[in-house]
Design a protein around this motif. Structure first.
Motif, mmCIF file in Angstrom:
data_model
loop_
_atom_site.group_PDB
_atom_site.id
_atom_site.type_symbol
_atom_site.label_atom_id
_atom_site.label_comp_id
_atom_site.label_asym_id
_atom_site.label_seq_id
_atom_site.Cartn_x
_atom_site.Cartn_y
_atom_site.Cartn_z
ATOM 1 N N SER A 159 -17.988 -12.630 4.937
ATOM 2 C CA SER A 159 -18.590 -11.311 4.747
ATOM 3 C C SER A 159 -20.109 -11.411 4.628
ATOM 4 C CB SER A 159 -18.000 -10.635 3.507
ATOM 5 O OG SER A 159 -18.233 -11.409 2.343
ATOM 6 N N ASN A 160 -20.603 -12.435 3.936
ATOM 7 C CA ASN A 160 -22.049 -12.595 3.821
ATOM 8 C C ASN A 160 -22.676 -12.962 5.161
ATOM 9 O OD1 ASN A 160 -22.599 -11.904 1.170
ATOM 10 N ND2 ASN A 160 -22.258 -13.968 0.383
ATOM 11 N N ALA A 161 -21.960 -13.735 5.963
ATOM 12 C CA ALA A 161 -22.477 -14.077 7.289
ATOM 13 C C ALA A 161 -22.584 -12.828 8.154
ATOM 14 C CB ALA A 161 -21.583 -15.117 7.949
ATOM 15 N N ALA A 162 -21.558 -11.990 8.137
ATOM 16 C CA ALA A 162 -21.572 -10.770 8.947
ATOM 17 C C ALA A 162 -22.680 -9.827 8.490
ATOM 18 C CB ALA A 162 -20.211 -10.081 8.866
ATOM 19 N N SER A 163 -22.836 -9.690 7.176
ATOM 20 C CA SER A 163 -23.888 -8.811 6.659
ATOM 21 C C SER A 163 -25.270 -9.342 7.019
ATOM 22 C CB SER A 163 -23.759 -8.683 5.135
ATOM 23 O OG SER A 163 -22.540 -8.077 4.776
ATOM 24 N N PRO A 208 -22.518 -13.290 14.260
ATOM 25 C CA PRO A 208 -21.680 -13.838 13.188
ATOM 26 C C PRO A 208 -20.345 -14.337 13.719
ATOM 27 C CG PRO A 208 -21.519 -11.452 13.191
ATOM 28 C CD PRO A 208 -22.455 -11.818 14.318
ATOM 29 N N THR A 209 -19.957 -15.508 13.263
ATOM 30 C CA THR A 209 -18.631 -16.046 13.595
ATOM 31 C C THR A 209 -18.145 -16.868 12.406
ATOM 32 O OG1 THR A 209 -17.386 -17.499 15.095
ATOM 33 C CG2 THR A 209 -19.738 -17.963 14.846
ATOM 34 N N GLY A 210 -17.115 -16.390 11.738
ATOM 35 C CA GLY A 210 -16.655 -17.068 10.526
ATOM 36 C C GLY A 210 -17.746 -17.066 9.471
ATOM 37 N N LYS A 211 -18.018 -18.230 8.900
ATOM 38 C CA LYS A 211 -19.066 -18.370 7.879
ATOM 39 C C LYS A 211 -20.423 -18.721 8.481
ATOM 40 C CE LYS A 211 -15.887 -19.814 4.201
ATOM 41 N NZ LYS A 211 -15.559 -20.869 3.217
ATOM 42 N N ASP A 243 -25.779 -15.066 25.944
ATOM 43 C CA ASP A 243 -24.317 -15.132 25.891
ATOM 44 C C ASP A 243 -23.819 -16.569 26.038
ATOM 45 O OD1 ASP A 243 -23.838 -12.415 25.505
ATOM 46 O OD2 ASP A 243 -23.792 -11.972 27.652
ATOM 47 N N LYS A 244 -24.457 -17.328 26.926
ATOM 48 C CA LYS A 244 -24.049 -18.723 27.117
ATOM 49 C C LYS A 244 -24.298 -19.529 25.839
ATOM 50 C CE LYS A 244 -22.760 -22.365 29.537
ATOM 51 N NZ LYS A 244 -23.692 -22.925 30.544
ATOM 52 N N ALA A 245 -25.430 -19.277 25.185
ATOM 53 C CA ALA A 245 -25.729 -19.992 23.943
ATOM 54 C C ALA A 245 -24.668 -19.696 22.888
ATOM 55 C CB ALA A 245 -27.117 -19.604 23.435
ATOM 56 N N ILE A 246 -24.257 -18.449 22.798
ATOM 57 C CA ILE A 246 -23.211 -18.085 21.834
ATOM 58 C C ILE A 246 -21.899 -18.773 22.191
ATOM 59 C CG2 ILE A 246 -21.781 -16.190 20.998
ATOM 60 C CD1 ILE A 246 -24.273 -14.381 21.257
ATOM 61 N N ASP A 247 -21.529 -18.740 23.458
ATOM 62 C CA ASP A 247 -20.266 -19.348 23.893
ATOM 63 C C ASP A 247 -20.212 -20.842 23.555
ATOM 64 O OD1 ASP A 247 -19.280 -16.995 24.954
ATOM 65 O OD2 ASP A 247 -20.016 -17.404 26.977
ATOM 66 N N VAL A 248 -21.248 -21.571 23.951
ATOM 67 C CA VAL A 248 -21.248 -23.019 23.776
ATOM 68 C C VAL A 248 -21.325 -23.380 22.286
ATOM 69 C CG1 VAL A 248 -22.496 -25.154 24.300
ATOM 70 C CG2 VAL A 248 -22.263 -23.390 26.045
ATOM 71 N N THR A 249 -22.126 -22.652 21.535
ATOM 72 C CA THR A 249 -22.287 -22.958 20.112
ATOM 73 C C THR A 249 -21.027 -22.615 19.334
ATOM 74 O OG1 THR A 249 -24.647 -22.480 20.323
ATOM 75 C CG2 THR A 249 -23.745 -22.612 18.094
ATOM 76 N N ALA A 250 -20.454 -21.456 19.601
ATOM 77 C CA ALA A 250 -19.233 -21.060 18.902
ATOM 78 C C ALA A 250 -18.096 -22.037 19.188
ATOM 79 C CB ALA A 250 -18.831 -19.640 19.305
ATOM 80 N N ALA A 251 -18.022 -22.539 20.421
ATOM 81 C CA ALA A 251 -16.983 -23.526 20.749
ATOM 82 C C ALA A 251 -17.187 -24.806 19.948
ATOM 83 C CB ALA A 251 -17.015 -23.821 22.249
ATOM 84 N N ALA A 252 -18.437 -25.241 19.795
ATOM 85 C CA ALA A 252 -18.704 -26.456 19.012
ATOM 86 C C ALA A 252 -18.357 -26.259 17.542
ATOM 87 C CB ALA A 252 -20.177 -26.851 19.158
ATOM 88 N N LEU A 253 -18.573 -25.061 17.035
ATOM 89 C CA LEU A 253 -18.321 -24.796 15.615
ATOM 90 C C LEU A 253 -16.840 -24.835 15.259
ATOM 91 C CD1 LEU A 253 -20.932 -21.973 14.947
ATOM 92 C CD2 LEU A 253 -20.931 -24.290 13.991
ATOM 93 N N THR A 254 -15.976 -24.709 16.250
ATOM 94 C CA THR A 254 -14.543 -24.783 15.945
ATOM 95 C C THR A 254 -14.160 -26.170 15.430
ATOM 96 O OG1 THR A 254 -13.981 -25.397 18.228
ATOM 97 C CG2 THR A 254 -14.004 -23.044 17.683
ATOM 98 N N GLY A 255 -15.000 -27.172 15.708
ATOM 99 C CA GLY A 255 -14.725 -28.528 15.238
ATOM 100 C C GLY A 255 -15.445 -28.879 13.954
#
Length: 414
Positions: A159-163, A208-211, A243-255
């Motif tokens: 929630s703090n990340a989204a805000s 925002p994605t997760g925390k 958009d590409k930066a978000i895609d690649v970064t969000a994929a890395a954050l899953t790990g």
């Protein structure tokens, strides 16, 4: 000489310096050693008398790291962990082959204050813990192409990340009064908060994605210069790259599993046992970031000027860990690999050999004569076992003492 853009032998800024005119970067052209093959050090190593080395006030034995503030130190360690998995700029766009200046690990809002409005950061980013940033461009020339800065901020809750993403976007960028700012919407990432400044050719996105909040800043410096010079209309916003930066970064954050805030103080100070072998930074030393720590091979590629070149060097030498103290210490796969790595990184057309310090003939020392006014003038390199070390200083006597002390630490690691 290693082209460590964020401080391999140069004074570093304490802030994120995205715009090249304000950034302090190591602009040395690196030439891998040619005609300077590995030297045989074995006999010389056996003849080094540690008692005859001038080490000044530097410690000469391995020291287990300690901290008086485990919580704050834990935030930095979390940032280093983050850097080990986040994508390079070149992994987002292969044309961004050169790293630009950046303060990688940041725990304070003033890391952003040259470009991002942080006047209300404490309120806008409640629950912020730590961030890691990387930046890249097509060449060493900051006036060509564009600069992409990509950062991830970690928060204590989703929630703090989204805000924070919404609030930071409202606070916006540091701009001249009256500058036109437009809000944009990504067709791929509806949660992204995006602002576009056409006259500055600058786009900023908070996603925002997760925390986490993925912060992307794109400066189309060449487009801006051309438009101003020829009175041309601004180029359209580079939404596809954002958009590409978000895609690649969000994929890395899953790990990446964030450490719970109440557990940050328990993160190990020296997980690879590298810091205990690394020369400690003296109080007040401003030649490197204000932290000591270790990266894995991938994390260190955020620091070097040419990631592709150093990925090849690291792979060849089997480098698995690099520590940052009063210099850098690289751990290779074996003794021969460490020597080969040292030979490669200690050669540059801007470096001229000088005598090694007394008692340590195997050290390779140089004086820098080149275009970077911020580069430290003196560097020394030495290997011992599977370790290769680099130190630098403004003073020749100090660099001699540093490399002698670093060698003694490695030799005393029994």
């Amino acid at each position: 000489m290693l082209d460590m853009r964020h401080g391999y032998g140069r004074l570093r800024s304490a802030r994120i310096g995205v715009r090249a005119a304000a950034a302090a970067v190591l602009a040395v052209s690196v030439l891998v050693s040619a005609g300077c093959g590995s030297e045989s050090h074995a006999a010389e190593e056996q003849s080094v008398d540690l008692s005859k080395l001038d080490t000044g006030s530097y410690k000469t034995k391995p020291q287990d790291p300690t901290t008086s503030d485990p919580a704050t130190r834990g935030r930095t360690l979390e940032g280093l962990r983050l850097g080990n998995i986040l994508p390079l700029a070149s992994e987002i766009d292969p044309t961004l082959s050169h790293n630009a200046a950046i303060t990688n690990v940041f725990t304070q809002p003033n890391s952003f204050d040259s470009l991002v409005n942080v006047d209300h950061f404490a309120d806008d980013a409640r629950g912020f813990l730590v961030g890691f940033a990387t930046s890249g461009r097509p060449s060493e020339d900051p006036g060509l192409g564009l600069t992409l800065t990509n950062a991830v901020m970690v928060f204590d809750s989703e929630s703090n990340a989204a805000s924070a993403a919404s609030a930071l976007a409202r606070s916006g960028l540091v701009l001249k009064p009256g500058t036109e700012v437009t809000s944009l919407q990504s067709s791929q990432h509806s949660a992204a908060q995006i602002v576009w400044v056409p006259t500055e050719q600058r786009l900023a996105s908070w996603y925002p994605t997760g925390k986490f909040v993925v912060f992307t800043l794109i400066d189309q410096v060449e487009n801006k210069s051309v438009a101003e010079a020829f009175s041309m209309p601004p180029e359209p916003a580079p939404l596809a790259l954002a958009d590409k930066a978000i895609d690649v970064t969000a994929a890395a954050l899953t790990g990446f599993q964030p450490t719970p805030p109440d557990k940050l103080a328990t993160l190990p100070l020296d997980p690879d046992g590298m810091l205990r072998l690394t020369l400690s930074r003296p109080t007040g030393d401003a030649t490197v970031e204000a932290f000591s720590g270790t990266f894995n091979q991938h994390g260190m590629l955020h620091i070097v000027g040419d990631p592709a070149q150093y990925k090849a060097l690291f792979d060849k030498a089997g480098v698995d860990s690099v520590s940052d103290g009063a210099g850098f210490l690289v751990r290779a796969k074996d003794e021969a690999a460490a020597r080969g790595f040292l030979d490669s990184v200690s050669a540059s057309r801007f470096q001229h050999r000088i005598d090694p310090p007394a008692g340590l003939p195997i050290a390779r020392c140089v004086k820098y004569h080149g275009p970077d006014a911020h580069a430290a003038p003196f560097h020394c390199y030495v290997s011992y076992g599977r370790y290769a070390a680099t130190v630098w200083s403004q003073q020749q006597q100090d660099v001699y003492q540093r490399i002698s002390a670093q060698y003694a630490i490695l030799a005393n690691n029994k």
